[in-house]
Design a protein around this motif. Structure first.
Motif, short mmCIF file in Angstrom:
data_model
loop_
_atom_site.label_atom_id
_atom_site.label_comp_id
_atom_site.label_asym_id
_atom_site.label_seq_id
_atom_site.Cartn_x
_atom_site.Cartn_y
_atom_site.Cartn_z
N HIS A 269 8.82 4.66 3.88
CA HIS A 269 8.90 5.80 3.60
C HIS A 269 7.15 6.55 2.84
CE1 HIS A 269 13.01 6.01 4.07
NE2 HIS A 269 12.64 5.49 3.16
N TRP A 270 6.02 7.09 4.01
CA TRP A 270 4.12 6.23 2.93
C TRP A 270 4.67 8.22 2.68
CZ3 TRP A 270 0.92 4.13 2.37
CH2 TRP A 270 0.85 2.52 2.19
N PRO A 271 5.64 9.80 2.89
CA PRO A 271 4.90 10.94 2.49
C PRO A 271 6.11 10.24 1.27
CG PRO A 271 6.43 11.03 4.72
CD PRO A 271 6.13 9.49 4.57
N LEU A 272 6.71 9.66 0.73
CA LEU A 272 7.48 9.46 -0.29
C LEU A 272 6.30 8.37 -1.04
CD1 LEU A 272 11.32 8.90 -0.29
CD2 LEU A 272 10.28 10.76 -0.28
N VAL A 273 6.11 7.50 -0.38
CA VAL A 273 4.99 7.01 -1.51
C VAL A 273 3.91 7.44 -1.46
CG1 VAL A 273 3.38 4.89 -1.07
CG2 VAL A 273 5.55 4.97 0.06
N ALA A 274 3.45 8.51 -1.29
CA ALA A 274 1.93 9.29 -1.53
C ALA A 274 2.50 9.51 -2.55
CB ALA A 274 1.44 10.66 -0.55
N MET A 275 3.46 10.47 -2.00
CA MET A 275 4.72 12.02 -3.51
C MET A 275 4.17 10.82 -4.98
SD MET A 275 7.05 12.96 -5.71
CE MET A 275 8.85 12.90 -4.12
N LEU A 276 4.99 9.90 -4.69
CA LEU A 276 5.62 8.94 -6.39
C LEU A 276 4.02 8.67 -6.95
CD1 LEU A 276 8.65 6.98 -4.72
CD2 LEU A 276 8.32 8.84 -6.61
N THR A 277 3.07 7.59 -5.99
CA THR A 277 1.97 7.31 -6.37
C THR A 277 1.05 8.66 -7.19
OG1 THR A 277 1.53 5.81 -4.49
CG2 THR A 277 0.29 5.66 -6.00
N ALA A 506 -12.80 2.67 -9.19
CA ALA A 506 -11.02 1.79 -9.86
C ALA A 506 -10.41 2.20 -9.72
CB ALA A 506 -11.72 1.24 -11.24
N LEU A 507 -9.87 3.57 -10.06
CA LEU A 507 -9.28 5.02 -10.06
C LEU A 507 -8.94 4.36 -8.64
CD1 LEU A 507 -7.10 6.79 -11.00
CD2 LEU A 507 -9.20 8.70 -10.30
N LEU A 508 -9.76 5.14 -7.44
CA LEU A 508 -9.28 4.92 -6.12
C LEU A 508 -8.51 4.07 -5.93
CD1 LEU A 508 -12.40 7.38 -4.25
CD2 LEU A 508 -9.89 8.54 -4.99
N GLY A 509 -9.51 2.87 -6.28
CA GLY A 509 -8.21 1.43 -5.37
C GLY A 509 -7.15 1.52 -6.22
N ALA A 510 -7.00 1.86 -7.79
CA ALA A 510 -5.96 1.47 -7.56
C ALA A 510 -4.78 2.69 -7.76
CB ALA A 510 -5.81 2.24 -9.81
N ILE A 511 -5.07 3.64 -7.81
CA ILE A 511 -4.36 4.58 -6.64
C ILE A 511 -3.45 3.92 -5.11
CG2 ILE A 511 -3.84 6.57 -5.41
CD1 ILE A 511 -5.60 7.98 -7.50
N ALA A 512 -4.62 2.96 -4.37
CA ALA A 512 -4.41 2.45 -3.08
C ALA A 512 -3.39 0.91 -3.50
CB ALA A 512 -5.56 1.76 -2.57
N PHE A 513 -3.94 0.90 -4.71
CA PHE A 513 -3.40 -0.24 -4.54
C PHE A 513 -1.71 0.24 -5.44
CE2 PHE A 513 -0.53 -2.99 -8.43
CZ PHE A 513 -0.87 -4.37 -7.66
N HIS A 514 -1.16 1.29 -5.79
CA HIS A 514 0.25 1.19 -6.12
C HIS A 514 0.94 2.48 -5.28
CE1 HIS A 514 0.54 0.10 -10.48
NE2 HIS A 514 -1.08 0.45 -10.64
N ALA A 515 0.11 2.87 -3.70
CA ALA A 515 0.96 3.55 -2.68
C ALA A 515 1.42 1.79 -1.77
CB ALA A 515 -0.48 3.93 -2.32
N VAL A 516 0.75 1.43 -2.06
CA VAL A 516 1.17 0.10 -1.07
C VAL A 516 2.25 -0.94 -2.10
CG1 VAL A 516 0.26 -2.61 -0.67
CG2 VAL A 516 -1.24 -0.65 -0.32
N HIS A 517 1.84 -0.88 -3.32
CA HIS A 517 2.91 -1.97 -4.40
C HIS A 517 4.26 -1.20 -3.65
CE1 HIS A 517 5.02 -2.20 -8.11
NE2 HIS A 517 5.76 -3.28 -7.70
N ARG A 518 4.24 0.31 -3.96
CA ARG A 518 5.81 1.56 -3.53
C ARG A 518 5.80 0.89 -2.51
NH1 ARG A 518 7.67 1.50 -7.34
NH2 ARG A 518 5.85 2.77 -8.57
N TRP A 519 5.05 0.91 -1.25
CA TRP A 519 5.55 0.61 -0.25
C TRP A 519 6.43 -0.23 0.22
CZ3 TRP A 519 5.24 -2.62 4.22
CH2 TRP A 519 5.69 -2.03 5.08
#
Ligand code: SF4
Ligand code: SF4
Ligand code: SF4
Length: 535
Positions: A269-277, A506-519
Motif C-alpha cells: 500500500h505505497w499511497p497509504l505508506v506516504a500518507m501515514l508517514t 537526516a530528516l529525509l533519511g528518517a522519512i524514507a526509513f519510516h516509509a520503508v518501516h510502514r511498508w
C-alpha cells in the motif's frame, strides 16, 4: 430429507475408493461430466434445485445462510466456475473459493476440501468499515449486499473482512462480492454455486442469528479459520465423519491449511505508506511547536514545513482509491468507520495547520490582532493532529489482526510521530548534535514490535500456525529481507547525516526509513486466514 434430496445423495454420495474404482473412474466420466449427463437426463431438475433453497422467507431474528456438507464436497470447484460465469467476473476474481485442510500427523490422514464464499455475517466487518456506506444488510433475508455505485475503491473492507471476501477489480476501480445470488433466490431459483455442485454439498438454509453467536472467543467456522466472534459469520459447515474439523482446538489433530502453513507477502500500500508517514511527520512537528517556543522566522518555517508534509501526505492517499473523484463521500460512514473518522480528523488537522501557518505569517508581517490567534491555533493544530493520527491507528487496530494490535500499532505510530517530529524540528531549528541523536533514537523505538517479530521468527517454531508474530518474523527473514536491509541502511544514513550536522538530510533519511518501516508493517502482516483465501 426429501425424496429428491435422498436420490441425489444416494447417487452422488462419496464412497470409500478402491483401486479398481479409481481405474474405472479414469475410464469413465469426471464428476462434472457425470453431473452434466445426469442434469440432461433428469426430468425433475427444477424441483431438485428447489430442495436446496428454503421455500419460506426468514422470520424475525432469522436469515438465510449457506450450509455446506463437508463430507460431500470433493473439491471439484464446479461451484467456483459457476459463480465466475454467472457473475461475469474478471480474470482472477473469485467470489467462491475452495480450500483444503490436511493433517500433519502421519497416523491421521485427512484431506478435507472446504468451499467458502461470503458468510453474510450477523455483524459484518465490511459494512462497519466502509467509509461510504457501500454495504447494506437486508433486513428480511440477512444477505449482505455490496452497492457497486457507492464504492470508491478504498479497499478497506478487504482488510475489515476476516475472510478476505470482497475482491478488488482493477478494471472497475471498486470491490465486489457474493450477494448469495439474491435475484435468483428471490425467484425461488438456487444460486449458481448451489446448482452447479455435483455432490449437492451446498444449500441455502434459514438460521437464527442467535445460533450464529459463537460460544467462545476461539470458536471458528471450521478448523484453521479465523475466530467467528468479531463478525459472527452465518455459514453452517456440517460433517458427520470428521467432527474435529468443527472443534475450536484442533492442535491434537495437527490440522492445517495452505493458509495456516505458509506466509505470503501482503500488499505494501505505497499511497497509504506516504500518507501515514508524511501526515505523522506533520503531527510531530506541530507537537514540537506546542511544547517549545521558537520565535520569528523559525516558527513560521516550521509551521509551513509541517503544513507541506501534511498536505502532500493527505493527497497521496487519493492514489489508493480506485475512483478518486468520489473521495468527497468519505465522511458518510463516520458513525462506524475509522476511515471516515480519520478523514474528518486529518481534514480538520490540515485546515487548522494551513490557517495557523497563515496567521503566523500575517502576524510576522505586522498585521494587527491576528497575533492573539497564534498560540491557540498552534495548540489546536497539535491536538487535532493527534486525534487524526489516533484514527489512523484505529483503522488497522479495528481489523482485529494480532500483529496490528492496539499496543503494537499505537506504540509504533506514536514513536514515529515523536521521532519524525523532533528530526523535522531539528532540521529547521538547527538543534545541536545531542538532541538530534535523541530524536533518531526515538525514531528507532517505533521498530520494536517488528524487532520482536524478527526475533520470534528465528526462535519460535510452532506448527499450529497460530503464532502470527513468529510467522511475520519468518516472512521478514525470508521474502522481505531486502526491505529489512533497506531499513538498516537508511537508519545508518540518517545517523551519519546527524554526525555530519546535515539535519535536513537526516530528516529525509528518517522519512524514507519510516516509509520503508510502514511498508513492512503492511507487507509482513500475517493473520489467521480462511482455508481457500489464498487460492
Ligand atoms: S464474510 Fe466478510 S464480506 Fe461477507 S458479510 Fe462477513 S465481513 Fe462482510
Ligand atoms: S468504499 Fe472502500 S470499504 Fe467501501 S466497499 Fe468500496 S472498497 Fe470497500
Ligand atoms: S451465491 Fe452466487 S455469488 Fe455467491 S458464491 Fe454462490 S454463485 Fe457466487
Amino acid at each position: 430429507m426429501s425424496v429428491i434430496e435422498d436420490r441425489i445423495r444416494t447417487q452422488f454420495a462419496p464412497r470409500y475408493l478402491r483401486l479398481e474404482d479409481l481405474l474405472n473412474d479414469q475410464r469413465t466420466m469426471s464428476a462434472v461430466d457425470s453431473f452434466s449427463y445426469w442434469h440432461e437426463q433428469a426430468d425433475l431438475h427444477q424441483e431438485v434445485y428447489r430442495a436446496f433453497v428454503p421455500m419460506t422467507v426468514p422470520e424475525a431474528g432469522e436469515q438465510y445462510a449457506f450450509e455446506v456438507d463437508l463430507d460431500a464436497c470433493s473439491g471439484c470447484k464446479a461451484c467456483v466456475v459457476a459463480c465466475h460465469n454467472l457473475n461475469d467476473l474478471d480474470e482472477g476474481e473469485t467470489w467462491r473459493k475452495v480450500g483444503t485442510i490436511t493433517s500433519t500427523k502421519a497416523d491421521l490422514p485427512v484431506v478435507q476440501h472446504v468451499t467458502t464464499a461470503c458468510h453474510h455475517c450477523v455483524d459484518p466487518g465490511c459494512l462497519k468499515g466502509c467509509p461510504v456506506k457501500a454495504y447494506e444488510k437486508d433486513e428480511r433475508t440477512g444477505i449482505v449486499k455490496h452497492l457497486d455505485d457507492q464504492c470508491f475503491g478504498c479497499k478497506y473492507c478487504t482488510m475489515m473482512c476476516p475472510y478476505e471476501v470482497p475482491q478488488y477489480s482493477k478494471r472497475l476501480g471498486i470491490v465486489r462480492k457474493c450477494d448469495m445470488c439474491s435475484q435468483r433466490l428471490s425467484m425461488g431459483a438456487a444460486p449458481a454455486c448451489v446448482q452447479a455442485c455435483p455432490n449437492a454439498a451446498i444449500r441455502i438454509s434459514v438460521v437464527t442469528r442467535e445460533q450464529c453467536r459463537p460460544a467462545s472467543r476461539e470458536e471458528a467456522l471450521v478448523a484453521t479459520a479465523p475466530a467467528s466472534l468479531p463478525t459472527q459469520p452465518t455459514t453452517q459447515f456440517k460433517t458427520a465423519r470428521r467432527s474435529a474439523l468443527l472443534q475450536s482446538n484442533t492442535s491434537n489433530w495437527g490440522l492445517q491449511s495452505l493458509e495456516s502453513a505458509t506466509e505470503s507477502v501482503q500488499d505494501g500500500h505505497w499511497p497509504l505508506v506516504a500518507m501515514l508517514t508524511l501526515s505523522q511527520a506533520s503531527v510531530g512537528v506541530w507537537s514540537c511547536l506546542c511544547i517549545s517556543s521558537p520565535s520569528g522566522p523559525v516558527t513560521i518555517a516550521l509551521a509551513w514545513l509541517a503544513t507541506f508534509l501534511g498536505v502532500v501526505g493527505v493527497h497521496a492517499a487519493l492514489f489508493h482509491l480506485g475512483r478518486p473523484l468520489y473521495a468527497y463521500r468519505v465522511f458518510l460512514g463516520w458513525r462506524t468507520s475509522w476511515l471516515s473518522r480519520e478523514a474528518i480528523g486529518l481534514g480538520a488537522f490540515m485546515a487548522s495547520s494551513v490557517t495557523t501557518s497563515v496567521v503566523m505569517t500575517l502576524s510576522a508581517l505586522g498585521f494587527q490582532g491576528v497575533g492573539l490567534l497564534v498560540t491557540p491555533g498552534t495548540y489546536a493544530t497539535g491536538i487535532l493532529g493527534w486525534i487524526g493520527a489516533y484514527c489512523s491507528a484505529m483503522i488497522y487496530i479495528a481489523t482485529g489482526r494480532r500483529v496490528w494490535s492496539w499496543s503494537r500499532t499505537i506504540w509504533d505510530m506514536a514513536w514515529t510521530i515523536l521521532g519524525l517530529g523532533c528530526l523535522g524540528y531539528g532540521s529547521i531549528a538547527v538543534l545541536p548534535y545531542g538532541w538530534m541523536w535523541g530524536a533518531w533514537a526515538f525514531s528507532m523505538l517505533a521498530t520494536i514490535p517488528k524487532c520482536i517479530d524478527l526475533w520470534r521468527g528465528d526462535h519460535v517454531h510452532d506448527t499450529s500456525g497460530q503464532d502470527v508474530s513468529a510467522r511475520s518474523g519468518r516472512l521478514m527473514r525470508q521474502e522481505l529481507m531486502p526491505q529489512v536491509g533497506w531499513l538498516l541502511n537508511l537508519s545508518f544514513i540518517t545517523l551519519i547525516a546527524i554526525f555530519m550536522e546535515r539535519n535536513e538530510i537526516a530528516l529525509l533519511g528518517a522519512i524514507a526509513f519510516h516509509a520503508v518501516h510502514r511498508w513492512i508493517y503492511f507487507a509482513s502482516c500475517v493473520f489467521q486466514r480462511m482455508p481457500g483465501a489464498a487460492t
